[in-house]
Design a protein around this motif. Structure first.
Motif, PDB file in Angstrom:
ATOM      1  N   ILE B  60       0.836  -1.201   0.000  1.00 46.32           N
ATOM      2  CA  ILE B  60       0.000   0.000   0.000  1.00 46.32           C
ATOM      3  C   ILE B  60       0.873   1.255   0.000  1.00 46.32           C
ATOM      4  CG2 ILE B  60      -1.602   1.348   1.408  1.00 46.32           C
ATOM      5  CD1 ILE B  60      -2.728  -1.418   2.310  1.00 46.32           C
ATOM      6  N   GLY B  61       1.947   1.210   0.802  1.00 43.21           N
ATOM      7  CA  GLY B  61       2.863   2.350   0.851  1.00 43.21           C
ATOM      8  C   GLY B  61       3.439   2.652  -0.520  1.00 43.21           C
ATOM      9  N   LEU B  62       3.913   1.609  -1.189  1.00 42.05           N
ATOM     10  CA  LEU B  62       4.505   1.781  -2.518  1.00 42.05           C
ATOM     11  C   LEU B  62       3.462   2.291  -3.512  1.00 42.05           C
ATOM     12  CD1 LEU B  62       7.043   1.399  -4.238  1.00 42.05           C
ATOM     13  CD2 LEU B  62       6.289  -0.949  -4.688  1.00 42.05           C
ATOM     14  N   GLY B  63       2.258   1.657  -3.463  1.00 41.21           N
ATOM     15  CA  GLY B  63       1.196   2.036  -4.391  1.00 41.21           C
ATOM     16  C   GLY B  63       0.742   3.472  -4.160  1.00 41.21           C
ATOM     17  N   LEU B  64       0.562   3.819  -2.898  1.00 38.08           N
ATOM     18  CA  LEU B  64       0.077   5.155  -2.561  1.00 38.08           C
ATOM     19  C   LEU B  64       1.102   6.217  -2.962  1.00 38.08           C
ATOM     20  CD1 LEU B  64      -2.359   6.497  -1.314  1.00 38.08           C
ATOM     21  CD2 LEU B  64      -1.253   6.386   0.910  1.00 38.08           C
ATOM     22  N   PHE B  65       2.373   5.917  -2.698  1.00 38.22           N
ATOM     23  CA  PHE B  65       3.431   6.865  -3.057  1.00 38.22           C
ATOM     24  C   PHE B  65       3.430   7.124  -4.565  1.00 38.22           C
ATOM     25  CE2 PHE B  65       7.819   7.702  -4.406  1.00 38.22           C
ATOM     26  CZ  PHE B  65       8.071   8.859  -3.676  1.00 38.22           C
ATOM     27  N   SER B 117       0.105  -6.919 -10.282  1.00 42.28           N
ATOM     28  CA  SER B 117      -1.322  -6.741 -10.546  1.00 42.28           C
ATOM     29  C   SER B 117      -2.006  -6.031  -9.383  1.00 42.28           C
ATOM     30  CB  SER B 117      -1.996  -8.096 -10.770  1.00 42.28           C
ATOM     31  OG  SER B 117      -1.568  -8.605 -11.998  1.00 42.28           O
ATOM     32  N   ILE B 118      -1.679  -6.485  -8.165  1.00 41.06           N
ATOM     33  CA  ILE B 118      -2.304  -5.854  -6.995  1.00 41.06           C
ATOM     34  C   ILE B 118      -1.863  -4.397  -6.877  1.00 41.06           C
ATOM     35  CG2 ILE B 118      -2.425  -5.917  -4.472  1.00 41.06           C
ATOM     36  CD1 ILE B 118      -2.494  -8.880  -4.604  1.00 41.06           C
ATOM     37  N   LEU B 119      -0.579  -4.182  -7.149  1.00 41.54           N
ATOM     38  CA  LEU B 119      -0.046  -2.822  -7.109  1.00 41.54           C
ATOM     39  C   LEU B 119      -0.789  -1.931  -8.105  1.00 41.54           C
ATOM     40  CD1 LEU B 119       2.165  -1.693  -5.361  1.00 41.54           C
ATOM     41  CD2 LEU B 119       3.792  -2.043  -7.213  1.00 41.54           C
ATOM     42  N   PHE B 120      -1.032  -2.489  -9.282  1.00 38.87           N
ATOM     43  CA  PHE B 120      -1.731  -1.730 -10.311  1.00 38.87           C
ATOM     44  C   PHE B 120      -3.132  -1.346  -9.839  1.00 38.87           C
ATOM     45  CE2 PHE B 120      -4.414  -1.497 -14.148  1.00 38.87           C
ATOM     46  CZ  PHE B 120      -3.722  -0.523 -14.853  1.00 38.87           C
TER      47      PHE B 120
END
Lengths: 273, 254
Positions: B60-65, B117-120
């Protein structure tokens, strides 16, 4: 003496709604270093447009503006503007922080100590020392106006542009700010152009008065009254009556600017251009 | 202190309500587990839960950033060009109502079964609300403050960083809150729908496993942890950030 500001045949017209044309048309004048110039006219006469053109926020359609012989082409700290409205301080900085931010942005060589001392000096000058570490929301309208002035002076502009600076203040606050502006002007010798629709304010403050109507410069006259100017003086009232007539005169000026005044100016005798 | 008391009272009454409904309704432990079994499950599986939570938080941290950086760049582009705002507003109108989870099938086709995929899905879910908040924030900056900045000779990135960012901070903070919630929802939903990405999994995968095995207390334990993380982030990060900024400047009403 070479003029500090030279405005040559400046035109800036824009369509507002219902095809009403606003702006300024073929305006020319000069301002000498250290002059306090009042720009007066009814609302919608283009005086704010003129100031914004000089500040560089608006591009002109034609004509040129020179500051110290150099052509003005965009906003810059050599022409610092005090706008209308009380939201000009950055709310995330203290009053002193606002001054320091402005000076730091304009002059990158100043040390933190110099910045702090200079900020304190200008806040002292406008009587805001006690409020230096407060945030803008804690200041009254009059204090904010003082802070605008302090910030504007702290960046050492060649010319100070003021757009109806004291319009939002009550009569007492307005009087205090007018006195303060005169004091600062005498102390720093800075050139000031200010827009107003208050004839009294214009007479009290200015050396030179530019009367605008419907986008054109109708009259450019020197204020004949010695300072300090008192409402009680007969000369003051006489000049007030003449200036009022000039401002309110509603003759057709669609065909180019009328440069010759149509009323007899007995002692406001220096007509420019 | 008064706040702490009222918050504790709220949690306590919710717990009492839970137990009352369970006992009076006479529900089976499989459908409506007791608080005791939920807490016991939480404690027994603490190592596993911790690992899953950490995995989720990293993702979530990576995705949100990534979403914040993208949204900031798009919002700034909107502010500095004439045609971009119209295009972005249209794209936002198309994309914003689309649930992030709905593009998971496409994401799997494009990126395969893996954390990509989840990150996307996380980035997609957080990007649009973030962009919406940032762009609204930039447009609501007082004109005078922007012009003071330009008068001082600032433009472009410098103007954006030193004037536009702090001036629109109430909106930016709102965007971060929404983005964070959306990112969480997306990561849990994605794992609930299609399981773990590769060998590891997050809290969504934990819930999926527990439901599959009919270990209902474990499902609630996982949910409780998600709530707890949400509360900690709200009070430790967002509220602190708010107190240090917009509250101090009185840019928002208390």
């Amino acid at each position: 003496m070479k003029p500090l500001i030279k405005v040559k045949a400046l035109t800036r017209i824009y369509d507002t709604s219902q095809n009403v044309i606003a702006g300024i048309k073929d305006v020319s004048f000069e301002v000498r270093e250290g002059e306090l110039v009042g720009i007066i006219g009814r609302s919608g006469c283009g005086k704010t447009t003129l100031l914004r053109c000089i500040a560089g926020f608006e591009k002109s359609d034609s004509g040129e503006i020179f500051l110290d012989g150099k052509r003005v082409s965009g906003p810059g700290p050599d022409r610092f503007m005090v706008f209308q409205g009380l939201d000009q301080l950055f709310p995330w900085l203290t009053v002193k922080g606002n001054l320091i931010f402005a000076m730091k942005t304009v002059n990158k060589d100043m040390t933190p100590k110099e910045l702090r001392e200079r900020a304190e000096y200008f806040l002292e000058l406008v009587g805001l020392s006690a409020w230096a570490d407060r945030y803008p929301y804690q200041l009254s309208g009059g204090m904010k106006q003082r802070a605008f002035l302090a910030r504007a002076l702290s960046v050492s502009p060649r010319v100070l542009l003021m757009d109806e600076p004291f319009g939002s203040l009550d009569a007492f606050g307005r009087k205090a700010m007018q006195d303060l502006l005169l004091k600062l002007w005498e102390k720093t010798g800075i050139t000031i152009l200010f827009v107003t629709h208050d004839i009294d304010e214009c007479i009290k403050l200015s050396d030179k008065i530019l009367v605008f109507a419907r986008g054109t410069l109708k009259y450019s006259i020197y204020n004949p009254l010695p300072r300090p100017r008192m409402v009680e003086d007969a000369a003051y009232r006489e000049f007030l009556a003449k200036l009022s007539r000039m401002v309110e005169e509603e003759k057709d000026i669609a065909e180019g600017p009328a440069r010759e005044p149509s009323i007899n100016l007995k002692w406001a005798d220096v007509i420019l251009q | 202190m008064k706040k702490l008391v009222s918050k504790t009272a709220l949690i306590f009454s919710l717990a009492v309500l839970w137990e009352a409904v369970r006992v009076l309704g006479g529900y089976s432990e499989l459908l409506f587990p007791s608080l005791r079994s939920i807490v016991l499950s939480l404690w027994a599986e603490r190592a596993q839960l911790f690992a899953n939570a950490l995995f989720s938080l990293k993702l979530i941290g990576l995705g949100l950033f990534t979403a914040v950086v993208l949204a900031m760049m798009l919002a700034l582009l909107c502010m500095s060009t004439k045609i971009f705002p119209g295009v972005i507003t249209d794209i936002m109108a198309i994309m914003h109502p689309l649930p992030g989870i709905a593009i998971l099938p496409v994401a799997i086709l494009w990126f395969g079964i893996g954390i990509e995929s989840i990150l996307f899905v996380i980035i997609f879910s957080a990007l649009w609300p973030l962009l919406n908040h940032f762009y609204t924030g930039f447009r609501s900056i007082p004109k005078n403050q922007l012009e003071v900045g330009r008068n001082l000779g600032l433009s472009g990135v410098k103007l954006a960083l030193s004037v536009m960012l702090p001036a629109s901070f109430p909106h930016i903070l709102g965007g971060l809150r929404t983005g964070w919630a959306r990112a969480w929802q997306a990561s849990v939903a994605a794992e609930l729908v299609f399981g773990a990405a590769g060998g590891q999994g997050g809290l969504g995968w934990y819930l999926y496993k527990k439901r599959f095995l009919m270990e209902t207390p474990g499902v609630f334990a996982g949910m409780l942890l998600i709530i707890a993380i949400g509360l900690v982030v709200e009070y430790l990060i967002f509220t602190t950030l708010e107190n240090l900024t917009v509250r101090k400047w009185k840019a928002v009403i208390d």
